[in-house]
Design a protein around this motif. Structure first.
Motif, short mmCIF file in Angstrom:
data_model
loop_
_atom_site.label_atom_id
_atom_site.label_comp_id
_atom_site.label_asym_id
_atom_site.label_seq_id
_atom_site.Cartn_x
_atom_site.Cartn_y
_atom_site.Cartn_z
N GLU A 1 0.82 -1.21 0.00
CA GLU A 1 0.00 0.00 0.00
C GLU A 1 0.85 1.27 0.00
O GLU A 1 0.32 2.37 0.13
CB GLU A 1 -0.94 0.00 1.21
N GLY A 2 2.16 1.12 -0.12
CA GLY A 2 3.04 2.28 -0.24
C GLY A 2 3.27 3.07 1.04
O GLY A 2 3.54 4.26 0.99
N HIS A 3 3.18 2.40 2.19
CA HIS A 3 3.42 3.09 3.46
C HIS A 3 4.87 3.58 3.58
O HIS A 3 5.13 4.57 4.23
CB HIS A 3 3.09 2.17 4.64
N GLY A 4 5.80 2.85 2.98
CA GLY A 4 7.20 3.26 2.97
C GLY A 4 8.00 2.90 4.21
O GLY A 4 9.14 3.32 4.35
N LEU A 5 7.41 2.12 5.10
CA LEU A 5 8.15 1.74 6.31
C LEU A 5 9.35 0.87 5.99
O LEU A 5 10.38 0.95 6.67
CB LEU A 5 7.22 1.03 7.30
N CYS A 6 9.24 0.06 4.94
CA CYS A 6 10.38 -0.77 4.53
C CYS A 6 11.54 0.11 4.07
O CYS A 6 12.70 -0.14 4.40
CB CYS A 6 9.98 -1.77 3.46
N ALA A 7 11.22 1.16 3.33
CA ALA A 7 12.25 2.09 2.86
C ALA A 7 12.87 2.85 4.02
O ALA A 7 14.05 3.17 4.00
CB ALA A 7 11.66 3.05 1.84
N ASP A 8 12.06 3.14 5.04
CA ASP A 8 12.60 3.79 6.24
C ASP A 8 13.60 2.89 6.94
O ASP A 8 14.63 3.36 7.45
CB ASP A 8 11.48 4.15 7.22
N GLN A 9 13.32 1.60 6.99
CA GLN A 9 14.18 0.63 7.67
C GLN A 9 15.40 0.26 6.85
O GLN A 9 16.47 0.03 7.41
CB GLN A 9 13.39 -0.64 8.00
N ALA A 10 15.23 0.15 5.54
CA ALA A 10 16.31 -0.35 4.67
C ALA A 10 16.32 0.43 3.35
O ALA A 10 15.94 -0.09 2.30
CB ALA A 10 16.11 -1.84 4.42
N SER A 11 16.76 1.66 3.41
CA SER A 11 16.72 2.52 2.23
C SER A 11 17.63 2.06 1.10
O SER A 11 17.41 2.40 -0.06
CB SER A 11 17.05 3.96 2.61
N GLY A 12 18.63 1.25 1.41
CA GLY A 12 19.50 0.71 0.37
C GLY A 12 18.92 -0.50 -0.31
O GLY A 12 19.48 -1.00 -1.29
N VAL A 13 17.79 -0.97 0.17
CA VAL A 13 17.15 -2.17 -0.36
C VAL A 13 15.79 -1.86 -0.97
O VAL A 13 15.47 -2.32 -2.07
CB VAL A 13 16.99 -3.24 0.76
N PHE A 14 14.99 -1.06 -0.27
CA PHE A 14 13.64 -0.73 -0.71
C PHE A 14 13.50 0.77 -0.91
O PHE A 14 14.20 1.56 -0.28
CB PHE A 14 12.60 -1.17 0.35
N GLY A 15 12.56 1.13 -1.75
CA GLY A 15 12.26 2.55 -1.96
C GLY A 15 10.88 2.68 -2.55
O GLY A 15 10.20 1.70 -2.85
N LEU A 16 10.44 3.91 -2.70
CA LEU A 16 9.20 4.22 -3.37
C LEU A 16 9.53 5.12 -4.55
O LEU A 16 10.29 6.08 -4.41
CB LEU A 16 8.22 4.92 -2.43
N ASP A 17 8.95 4.80 -5.71
CA ASP A 17 9.21 5.62 -6.88
C ASP A 17 8.31 6.86 -6.86
O ASP A 17 7.60 7.11 -5.88
CB ASP A 17 9.08 4.81 -8.17
N ASP A 18 8.32 7.64 -7.93
CA ASP A 18 7.55 8.89 -7.99
C ASP A 18 6.05 8.67 -7.89
O ASP A 18 5.30 9.59 -7.57
CB ASP A 18 7.88 9.65 -9.28
N ASP A 19 5.60 7.45 -8.19
CA ASP A 19 4.17 7.11 -8.10
C ASP A 19 3.84 6.39 -6.81
O ASP A 19 2.77 5.79 -6.68
CB ASP A 19 3.77 6.24 -9.30
N ALA A 20 4.76 6.40 -5.85
CA ALA A 20 4.61 5.72 -4.55
C ALA A 20 4.50 4.22 -4.71
O ALA A 20 3.88 3.54 -3.89
CB ALA A 20 3.45 6.29 -3.75
N GLU A 21 5.10 3.68 -5.76
CA GLU A 21 5.15 2.24 -5.97
C GLU A 21 6.47 1.71 -5.40
O GLU A 21 7.52 2.33 -5.54
CB GLU A 21 5.07 1.90 -7.47
#
Length: 65
Positions: A11-31
């Protein structure tokens, strides 16, 4: 270690990117973007990757056996 990503469940919450920014991210469309799709997560990213899996509120990520 490998991680399975259920992109349909994300759902694009982005918590994974907060925890592991070198592994996960959200693109410009929050995907969700996953840097190691289909590959082993390097040793130096494994601890934060596990934290990211645990942080996902919709269980879109899981560590594969």
């Amino acid at each position: 270690m490998k991680i399975s990503v259920d992109y349909a469940r994300c759902e694009g919450h982005g918590l994974c990117a907060d925890q592991a920014s070198g592994v996960f991210g959200l693109d410009d469309d929050a995907e969700l973007t996953y840097r190691f799709e289909g590959a082993e997560v390097p040793e130096e990213h494994q601890q934060v990757s596990r934290a990211a899996v645990d942080a996902c509120p919709v269980a879109a990520l899981r560590v594969l056996p």
